[in-house]
Design an enzyme around this catalytic site. Structure first.
Site, PDB file in Angstrom:
ATOM      1  N   GLU A 164       0.014   8.123  -3.572  1.00  0.00           N
ATOM      2  CA  GLU A 164       1.247   7.477  -4.022  1.00  0.00           C
ATOM      3  C   GLU A 164       2.187   7.212  -2.838  1.00  0.00           C
ATOM      4  O   GLU A 164       2.774   6.140  -2.715  1.00  0.00           O
ATOM      5  CB  GLU A 164       1.939   8.382  -5.047  1.00  0.00           C
ATOM      6  CG  GLU A 164       3.029   7.703  -5.842  1.00  0.00           C
ATOM      7  CD  GLU A 164       2.514   6.905  -7.009  1.00  0.00           C
ATOM      8  OE1 GLU A 164       3.134   5.871  -7.318  1.00  0.00           O
ATOM      9  OE2 GLU A 164       1.503   7.288  -7.633  1.00  0.00           O
ATOM     10  N   ASP A 176       4.553  14.299 -11.131  1.00  0.00           N
ATOM     11  CA  ASP A 176       3.683  13.521 -12.012  1.00  0.00           C
ATOM     12  C   ASP A 176       2.241  14.011 -11.975  1.00  0.00           C
ATOM     13  O   ASP A 176       1.600  14.216 -13.017  1.00  0.00           O
ATOM     14  CB  ASP A 176       3.739  12.041 -11.635  1.00  0.00           C
ATOM     15  CG  ASP A 176       5.139  11.464 -11.769  1.00  0.00           C
ATOM     16  OD1 ASP A 176       5.978  12.086 -12.443  1.00  0.00           O
ATOM     17  OD2 ASP A 176       5.397  10.396 -11.178  1.00  0.00           O
TER      18      ASP A 176
END
Length: 386
Positions: A164, A176
């Site tokens: 990410e 997350d």
């Protein structure tokens, strides 16, 4: 895992796309963050739970170094890349998430050859429910098994975060991926983002006749651009001026002193993080002694802090929260990185139709796009499903 993920159908879609039978199908859930927003990259506390919407990947290893990828998004196009020449420029669109994981694992010295991959996801994209982390965690779980890499769940969390951060370009923390990988059914994941220590916390929503309603405002957000990065920079500036390693080290009682050292905007950003960390700890305590029906005020206070101090809400999110509260929600807040996405409301199960209709009418009256409204339950984490 999500009832809306049909492993047989995903495998059949793989066969239609590539021929042959996949080596397996793996799925990882999206998440709702119950409370603790933007605290993760400040080494603080979060309390997410995995939801019954997931990303699933069917994968078959190849004998060369070619990766072929197709998804159920949009047109049925196959993307083909040579892993030997894999670069950030060659990882574009949705393929940046699975290929980013592959790139990180290869950077770690894990031998990954070619593969065929088909992706299907029921996590809404851009809704603040971590559709990207769901993809990353499904892919990381699959290759960890297929290549016998032996990575722990916490190591897989960091693989997804690196993908990410370094490939997608979103400066997110570990919230997350931790929710997607560490979750257990019916529980939240209480996570210390400094130590990566986690604990399953019973939510007991069903027993209390409560549910979490998600209002997807349809205002799409992107972490890799704009406000998210600016908020992280403000937090880093605040920590530097205050002389701490991270805002995790500032207590609520230390805020008056901080106010004298920081400019007004940076102080408000810091105040959100400091008070949000405390709200996470308070929520854990209240869940333990009074149950989920007593946490509503903490959720609502969290939204006010994000709206006023961190300034990451938007008119649609504020309307969803205010309307849900006016129609019987015990508490409500935006969830996710902000600037769009979703709000959540903690409501008595018997009030679902009333809250849903109230929000739909309010959005129509305001001239906003009709939101997608659905209940979610706390689901298990990433795993092989076929």
């Amino acid at each position: 895992m999500s009832q809306s993920i049909d492993a047989t159908a995903v495998a059949a879609a793989f066969t239609e796309a590539f021929g042959g039978t996949p080596d397996g199908v793996w799925a990882a859930p999206g998440r709702v963050n119950l409370i603790g927003e933007h605290t993760d990259y400040n080494e603080g506390f979060v309390l997410p739970f995995a939801i019954d919407r997931a990303a699933a990947v069917a994968i078959k290893l190849r004998t060369d170094n070619v990766a072929r990828l197709r998804s159920s998004y949009g047109e049925a196009l196959t993307v083909s890349v040579n892993l030997d020449t894999l670069s950030h420029e060659s990882m574009q669109g949705w393929t940046a998430y699975p290929l980013g994981v592959v790139w990180v694992m290869r950077q770690m010295g894990i031998t990954l050859g070619g593969f065929d991959l088909f992706l299907h996801s029921t996590v809404p994209s851009g809704a603040g429910l971590s559709s990207s982390a769901a993809i990353e965690c499904a892919v990381a779980t699959a290759f960890n098994e297929l290549e016998s890499a032996g990575l722990s769940l916490n190591e897989l969390v960091l693989v997804g975060q690196r993908a990410e951060n370094e490939v997608v370009g979103a400066p997110t923390g570990i919230l997350d991926q931790s929710a997607s990988l560490l979750a257990t059914e019916g529980h939240g994941v209480f996570l210390d983002c400094r130590t990566q220590e986690s604990k399953a916390v019973p939510l007991d929503l069903d027993a209390a006749n409560l549910l979490i309603l998600v209002v997807d405002t349809k205002v799409s957000h992107a972490h890799a651009t704009g406000g998210y990065s600016a908020r992280r920079a403000s937090c880093e500036l605040g920590a530097e001026v205050l002389g701490v390693a991270a805002l995790r080290d500032v207590s609520v009682s230390g805020l008056p002193e901080a106010a004298g050292l920081l400019d007004e905007e940076t102080y408000r950003r810091v105040r959100h993080i400091v008070t949000e960390n405390q709200r996470v700890l308070d929520t854990i305590a209240v869940l333990g002694h009074a149950g989920p029906g007593a946490i509503g005020d903490l959720l609502t206070a969290s939204h006010a802090s994000m709206r006023d101090d961190f300034e990451i809400s938007c008119p649609e999110l504020d309307l969803a929260v205010d309307t849900a509260l006016a129609h019987g929600a015990l508490g409500a807040r935006m969830t996710g990185g902000g600037f769009g996405g979703s709000a959540i409301a903690l409501i008595p199960a018997a009030s679902e139709a009333t809250v849903r209709e109230g929000v739909l009418q309010a959005f129509a009256a305001a001239g906003f796009t009709a939101p997608d409204i659905f209940a979610v339950s706390a689901a298990p984490g990433a795993r092989r499903i076929a």
